[in-house]
Scaffold this active site. Structure first.
Site, mmCIF file in Angstrom:
data_model
loop_
_atom_site.group_PDB
_atom_site.id
_atom_site.type_symbol
_atom_site.label_atom_id
_atom_site.label_comp_id
_atom_site.label_asym_id
_atom_site.label_seq_id
_atom_site.Cartn_x
_atom_site.Cartn_y
_atom_site.Cartn_z
ATOM 1 N N ASP A 168 0.870 -1.167 0.000
ATOM 2 C CA ASP A 168 0.000 0.000 0.000
ATOM 3 C C ASP A 168 0.911 1.222 0.000
ATOM 4 O O ASP A 168 2.118 1.115 0.292
ATOM 5 C CB ASP A 168 -0.878 -0.023 1.256
ATOM 6 C CG ASP A 168 -1.754 1.199 1.387
ATOM 7 O OD1 ASP A 168 -2.299 1.676 0.374
ATOM 8 O OD2 ASP A 168 -1.906 1.691 2.527
ATOM 9 N N ASP B 103 -0.180 4.933 1.205
ATOM 10 C CA ASP B 103 -0.403 5.854 2.320
ATOM 11 C C ASP B 103 -0.358 5.133 3.661
ATOM 12 O O ASP B 103 -1.124 4.197 3.908
ATOM 13 C CB ASP B 103 -1.749 6.558 2.143
ATOM 14 C CG ASP B 103 -1.778 7.387 0.873
ATOM 15 O OD1 ASP B 103 -0.797 8.106 0.620
ATOM 16 O OD2 ASP B 103 -2.774 7.313 0.127
#
Length: 273
Positions: A9, A11
């Site tokens: 991922d 963020d």
């Protein structure tokens, strides 16, 4: 022999972007465009339960107090056009923060991604954020040449954002990966649910907004990947039985991939039927 794969991922994983980048960028955009909104840390933490920046901003339209101060467009098409304008302006502010060094890679990210690529592993990024913003964060972490070589699945490439598993299913399909050789690295409950929903193992590195979330299905929950000579990481849960030292190594990640398949577990607290 199939090479292992890591899907990161962006963020909260590559960098603590929500705290240091996205929230300040949203607020700078609101000020610039005269939008009567400002998200403090607590309110933004609540907004993070909503996957996607446009979707978070769209929640403003449902707030009666906001509607009294701002002429919300009556049609869905006009609202979508306004959200797109806001999102593009916010992205400019976010990328400026990244280029100014306000958003730094989290411990272990540069080291692990570099080592994995050098070892012949597949490395990709899957995020609900816009692709230019994801690329900016990745480039800050690993440099231009390596960032260009890493596939990015981001923004509106799927019709449903995390916790829907679509983006991970797309990444697995497009990259031709074997699911039992993939490890997803996430930081949030929504991301974990997306990975598990795609039948993938998931390691959690908690971020400033997510440490107290439910990570029951994760094979490993740690405070960060850590770095040699840096502060030792905290192991919050180890369901794969991987003995972690002060920092995570590539072999530790390989052990997570070959360990307990927590992706097959059923719904737990916090999931809806």
């Amino acid at each position: 022999m199939v090479s292992p794969a890591l899907i990161f991922d962006c963020d909260g994983v590559l960098a603590d972007t929500e705290r240091d980048g996205h929230r300040p960028a949203f607020n700078a955009m609101f000020d610039e465009l005269g939008v009567p909104a400002h998200w403090d840390e607590q309110e933004y933490g609540e907004k993070l339960r909503i996957g996607g920046g446009k979707e978070r901003m769209a929640s403003l339209f449902e707030d009666p107090q906001f509607a009294r101060r701002f002429a919300v467009p009556p049609s869905k098409d006009a609202q979508a056009e306004l959200l797109s304008t806001w999102h593009q302006a916010k992205g400019v502010h976010f990328r400026r923060l990244v280029s100014d060094g306000a958003v730094r890679p989290r411990p272990g990210i540069t080291r692990i991604i570099t080592a994995a690529v050098q070892a012949g592993w597949t490395v990709a990024v899957a995020s609900t954020s816009a692709r230019p913003s994801v690329y900016a964060v990745l480039e800050a972490a690993v440099g231009h040449d390596l960032a260009d070589a890493i596939p990015i699945f981001a923004g509106d490439v799927v019709s449903a954002k995390k916790p829907d598993p679509q983006i991970y299913l797309l990444a697995v399909s497009e990259l031709g990966l074997e699911r039992d050789q993939v490890l997803v690295i996430e930081d949030s409950r929504n991301g974990l649910r997306a990975a598990v929903g795609a039948g993938l193992r998931c390691l959690i590195t908690t971020s400033s907004y997510t440490r107290e979330e439910d990570f029951s299905e994760a094979c490993l929950v740690i405070s960060s990947l850590g770095d040699p000579g840096g502060p030792p990481l905290d192991v919050l849960a180890d369901r794969a039985g991987v003995p972690i030292g002060d920092f995570v190594s590539l072999e530790d990640l390989r052990a997570c991939i070959s360990g307990v398949n927590t992706a097959s577990t059923g719904p737990t607290k916090g999931d809806s039927a």
